[in-house]
Design a protein around this motif. Structure first.
Motif, PDB file in Angstrom:
ATOM      1  N   UNK A  69     -10.055  12.117  27.111  1.00 61.97           N
ATOM      2  CA  UNK A  69      -9.540  12.917  25.932  1.00 61.97           C
ATOM      3  C   UNK A  69      -8.142  13.568  26.407  1.00 61.97           C
ATOM      4  N   UNK A  70      -8.176  14.126  27.700  1.00 58.83           N
ATOM      5  CA  UNK A  70      -7.167  14.964  27.956  1.00 58.83           C
ATOM      6  C   UNK A  70      -5.871  13.801  28.384  1.00 58.83           C
ATOM      7  N   UNK A  71      -6.067  12.822  28.897  1.00 59.53           N
ATOM      8  CA  UNK A  71      -5.279  11.675  28.775  1.00 59.53           C
ATOM      9  C   UNK A  71      -4.501  11.244  27.552  1.00 59.53           C
ATOM     10  N   UNK A  72      -5.438  10.945  26.756  1.00 61.72           N
ATOM     11  CA  UNK A  72      -5.014  10.829  25.319  1.00 61.72           C
ATOM     12  C   UNK A  72      -4.076  11.942  24.619  1.00 61.72           C
ATOM     13  N   UNK A  73      -4.416  13.007  25.176  1.00 66.84           N
ATOM     14  CA  UNK A  73      -3.666  14.108  24.300  1.00 66.84           C
ATOM     15  C   UNK A  73      -2.437  14.214  25.046  1.00 66.84           C
ATOM     16  N   UNK A  74      -2.265  14.155  26.245  1.00 68.69           N
ATOM     17  CA  UNK A  74      -1.112  14.303  27.285  1.00 68.69           C
ATOM     18  C   UNK A  74      -0.157  13.055  26.653  1.00 68.69           C
ATOM     19  N   UNK A  80      13.325  14.015  28.987  1.00 67.12           N
ATOM     20  CA  UNK A  80      12.929  14.705  30.176  1.00 67.12           C
ATOM     21  C   UNK A  80      11.487  15.425  30.135  1.00 67.12           C
ATOM     22  N   UNK A  81      11.425  15.870  28.903  1.00 66.50           N
ATOM     23  CA  UNK A  81      10.038  16.447  28.731  1.00 66.50           C
ATOM     24  C   UNK A  81       8.993  15.520  28.516  1.00 66.50           C
ATOM     25  N   UNK A  82       9.090  14.628  27.946  1.00 68.05           N
ATOM     26  CA  UNK A  82       8.308  13.242  27.711  1.00 68.05           C
ATOM     27  C   UNK A  82       7.958  12.442  29.118  1.00 68.05           C
ATOM     28  N   UNK A  83       9.044  12.481  29.779  1.00 72.58           N
ATOM     29  CA  UNK A  83       8.628  11.810  31.079  1.00 72.58           C
ATOM     30  C   UNK A  83       7.966  12.676  31.947  1.00 72.58           C
ATOM     31  N   UNK A  84       8.103  14.063  31.876  1.00 71.62           N
ATOM     32  CA  UNK A  84       7.108  14.949  32.903  1.00 71.62           C
ATOM     33  C   UNK A  84       5.818  14.956  32.566  1.00 71.62           C
ATOM     34  N   UNK A  85       5.651  15.016  31.017  1.00 67.29           N
ATOM     35  CA  UNK A  85       4.068  14.821  30.501  1.00 67.29           C
ATOM     36  C   UNK A  85       3.692  13.570  31.157  1.00 67.29           C
ATOM     37  N   UNK A  86       4.350  12.378  31.045  1.00 67.76           N
ATOM     38  CA  UNK A  86       3.799  10.992  31.268  1.00 67.76           C
ATOM     39  C   UNK A  86       3.647  11.019  33.105  1.00 67.76           C
ATOM     40  N   UNK A  94       2.904  13.730  34.969  1.00 64.41           N
ATOM     41  CA  UNK A  94       1.575  14.381  35.195  1.00 64.41           C
ATOM     42  C   UNK A  94       0.586  13.747  34.794  1.00 64.41           C
ATOM     43  N   UNK A  95       0.517  13.275  33.868  1.00 65.23           N
ATOM     44  CA  UNK A  95      -0.692  12.229  33.339  1.00 65.23           C
ATOM     45  C   UNK A  95      -0.769  11.501  34.312  1.00 65.23           C
ATOM     46  N   UNK A  96      -0.144  10.535  34.667  1.00 63.53           N
ATOM     47  CA  UNK A  96      -0.587   9.430  35.639  1.00 63.53           C
ATOM     48  C   UNK A  96      -0.784  10.224  37.058  1.00 63.53           C
ATOM     49  N   UNK A  97      -0.204  11.439  37.618  1.00 59.61           N
ATOM     50  CA  UNK A  97      -0.355  12.003  38.785  1.00 59.61           C
ATOM     51  C   UNK A  97      -2.036  12.431  38.849  1.00 59.61           C
ATOM     52  N   UNK A  98      -2.281  13.124  37.554  1.00 60.86           N
ATOM     53  CA  UNK A  98      -3.522  13.832  37.572  1.00 60.86           C
ATOM     54  C   UNK A  98      -4.675  12.912  37.377  1.00 60.86           C
ATOM     55  N   UNK A  99      -4.560  11.530  36.521  1.00 67.77           N
ATOM     56  CA  UNK A  99      -5.690  10.832  35.961  1.00 67.77           C
ATOM     57  C   UNK A  99      -5.591   9.408  36.418  1.00 67.77           C
ATOM     58  N   UNK A 100      -4.302   8.913  37.001  1.00 71.64           N
ATOM     59  CA  UNK A 100      -4.221   7.659  37.425  1.00 71.64           C
ATOM     60  C   UNK A 100      -3.515   7.143  36.373  1.00 71.64           C
ATOM     61  N   UNK A 101      -2.864   5.815  36.637  1.00 70.92           N
ATOM     62  CA  UNK A 101      -1.913   5.203  35.681  1.00 70.92           C
ATOM     63  C   UNK A 101      -2.704   4.388  34.445  1.00 70.92           C
ATOM     64  N   UNK A 102      -3.866   3.965  34.839  1.00 73.40           N
ATOM     65  CA  UNK A 102      -4.641   3.346  33.520  1.00 73.40           C
ATOM     66  C   UNK A 102      -5.715   4.244  33.253  1.00 73.40           C
ATOM     67  N   UNK A 103      -5.692   5.505  33.478  1.00 75.17           N
ATOM     68  CA  UNK A 103      -6.916   6.313  32.994  1.00 75.17           C
ATOM     69  C   UNK A 103      -6.552   6.311  31.364  1.00 75.17           C
ATOM     70  N   UNK A 104      -7.855   6.475  30.602  1.00 75.41           N
ATOM     71  CA  UNK A 104      -7.853   6.556  29.460  1.00 75.41           C
ATOM     72  C   UNK A 104      -7.358   5.554  28.458  1.00 75.41           C
TER      73      UNK A 104
END
Length: 62
Positions: free
Chosen positions: A9-14, A39-45, A47-57
């Motif tokens: 759910x967190x990955x989807x939200x991000x 730039x902000x969109x790129x940082x959110x993406x 962070x999502x990949x760093x915290x949850x992995x590229x394919x998570x969610x």
């Protein structure tokens, strides 16, 4: 919400937030604002990949 669905759910939200920022950037008239939003969109993406992995969610594990 159970413990297993929380990361998905967190990955989807991000990712939804990153897409929202990209859409806003596409409609921004000011070049500086457009770049700031991208730039902000790129940082959110990132962070999502760093915290949850590229394919998570992206898939239901069954």
């Amino acid at each position: 919400m159970d413990g297993e669905s929380w990361p998905n759910e967190r990955v989807r939200q991000m990712r939804d937030k990153a897409e929202e920022l990209e859409r806003a950037a596409q409609h921004a008239m000011d070049p500086g604002e457009r770049q700031r939003l991208r730039d902000r969109a790129m940082r959110v993406r990132e962070r999502s990949e760093r915290e949850y992995g590229k394919g998570s969610g992206t898939m239901d594990p069954m």
